[in-house]
Enzyme design. Structure first.
Site, PDB file in Angstrom:
ATOM      1  N   HIS A 240      -2.210   3.310   3.638  1.00  0.00           N
ATOM      2  CA  HIS A 240      -1.983   2.408   2.499  1.00  0.00           C
ATOM      3  C   HIS A 240      -1.644   0.978   2.964  1.00  0.00           C
ATOM      4  O   HIS A 240      -2.392   0.040   2.709  1.00  0.00           O
ATOM      5  CB  HIS A 240      -0.805   2.905   1.653  1.00  0.00           C
ATOM      6  CG  HIS A 240      -0.903   4.314   1.190  1.00  0.00           C
ATOM      7  ND1 HIS A 240      -1.780   4.743   0.214  1.00  0.00           N
ATOM      8  CD2 HIS A 240      -0.205   5.418   1.567  1.00  0.00           C
ATOM      9  CE1 HIS A 240      -1.606   6.038  -0.002  1.00  0.00           C
ATOM     10  NE2 HIS A 240      -0.662   6.470   0.805  1.00  0.00           N
TER      11      HIS A 240
HETATM   12  O1  RIB Z   1       2.305   4.874  -2.464  1.00  0.00           O
HETATM   13  C1  RIB Z   1       2.186   4.452  -1.127  1.00  0.00           C
HETATM   14  C2  RIB Z   1       3.258   3.480  -0.789  1.00  0.00           C
HETATM   15  O2  RIB Z   1       4.526   4.108  -0.922  1.00  0.00           O
HETATM   16  C3  RIB Z   1       3.197   3.014   0.683  1.00  0.00           C
HETATM   17  O3  RIB Z   1       3.705   1.715   0.779  1.00  0.00           O
HETATM   18  C4  RIB Z   1       4.110   3.973   1.386  1.00  0.00           C
HETATM   19  O4  RIB Z   1       4.698   3.418   2.559  1.00  0.00           O
HETATM   20  C5  RIB Z   1       5.169   4.157   0.334  1.00  0.00           C
HETATM   21  O5  RIB Z   1       6.081   3.067   0.450  1.00  0.00           O
END
Ligand code: RIB
Ligand code: CA
Length: 311
Positions: A240
């Site tokens: 992500h």
């Molecule tokens: O949903 C994904 C996000 O939530 C990413 O930033 C992961 O590190 C968590 O913080």
């Protein structure tokens, strides 16, 4: 011309990869790292930031920010990231210090000091620190070059509730304030990050580097992958947060649309939902570049090439 950024983060294995990518990339000057409560409590996200910077061998100020959302109880995600938030490899104890001074003050002071329009904020956790800085010092808002954030979901739906993605869900009021501030936002939602899936071959390539950084990224990813494999049946972990940094370095790897995105803060079942007007049916003013697609091969080639720069 290097681009000056502040990374606001809740490490988290994917945050860690994003931070290493940024620190390995000459296109970016990381002015500082501010930590926020999210994946795990603030004491641990801050300790993890120290471990990541220590692993990189670089010198970067680390400032701890808010330890809870603006108006809500903290929700954490140890079920995804493990009890430390950085499970997967033992990096020992931090060797780099936390810099005195609150992260919110660091954001305010840096934006006031640097020439207007030259600092990009890269929040990859809940948006609490950013919203707190904007509320405390509204004069900095027009000085922000861009906010490039990881958060939200629309076609991909939520990952923490059926409607909401974690970063937005933890602090929806903060997200609403940032999206409503008028600042130039680039949003990396699950719609694109769920396409940034690692592969066994890519992990093998990292391990073949024979470096601590390569081994750390592979081990973090191995740990992080198990949750998504069990939940989605997917092979590979979604990276992500690194999508934000990769966009800053090579925006051509991504595509999206400038649309209106509103944050639900009162929904009985939908609190934290990013209501993305992809088809422009509301007439509401576009306020974010909503990214949906990625050149997956180009993204992972960039990651490997940059991680390989660490010893
Ligand atoms: O949903 C994904 C996000 O939530 C990413 O930033 C992961 O590190 C968590 O913080
Ligand atoms: Ca994160």
């Amino acid at each position: 011309m290097t681009r000056k950024i502040i990374i606001d983060t809740d490490p988290g294995q994917d945050d860690a990869v994003a931070i290493l990518l940024a620190l390995a990339s000459p296109e970016l000057e990381v002015l500082g790292i501010t930590t926020v409560a999210g994946n795990v409590p603030l004491t641990l996200t801050t300790r993890n930031a120290q471990l990541i910077v220590g692993l990189s061998g670089r010198t970067v100020p680390i400032h701890a920010g808010c330890d809870r959302p603006l108006n809500r109880k903290l929700v954490t995600a140890e079920y995804v990231h493990g009890q430390t938030g950085l499970d997967g490899i033992d990096l020992g104890d931090p060797t780099v210090p936390v810099t005195p001074g609150n992260g919110v003050d660091f954001i305010i002071d840096t934006l006031r000091r640097e020439p207007a329009g030259t600092v990009t904020l890269v929040p990859i956790g809940p948006l609490t620190n950013i919203a707190a800085a904007f509320a405390r010092a509204p004069d900095i808002i027009p000085r922000v070059q861009q906010v490039v954030l990881m958060g939200g979901a629309y076609f991909e739906v939520g990952n923490v509730t059926p409607a909401a993605e974690f970063n937005i869900y933890v602090d929806p009021e903060a997200a609403a304030q940032v999206l409503g501030s008028g600042v130039d936002v680039v949003m990396m939602p699950l719609d694109v990050t769920h396409k940034a899936l690692t592969s066994a071959g890519w992990l093998a390539g990292l391990r073949a580097l024979g470096t601590r950084a390569g081994e750390a990224v592979a081990s973090w990813t191995d740990f992080f992958e198990r949750y998504d494999r069990e939940k989605y049946g997917s092979e590979g972990a979604p990276l992500h947060d690194p999508c934000t940094i990769a966009w800053l370095i090579r925006p051509e790897l991504f595509s999206g649309r400038r649309i209106n995105v509103e944050i639900e803060t009162e929904g009985r079942y939908t609190t934290g939902m990013t209501v993305a007007d992809w088809w422009g049916v509301t007439g509401r003013e576009p306020n974010a570049l909503f990214i949906r697609d990625i050149d997956r091969e180009g993204f992972f080639d960039l990651l490997t090439e940059r991680i390989a720069r660490f010893s």
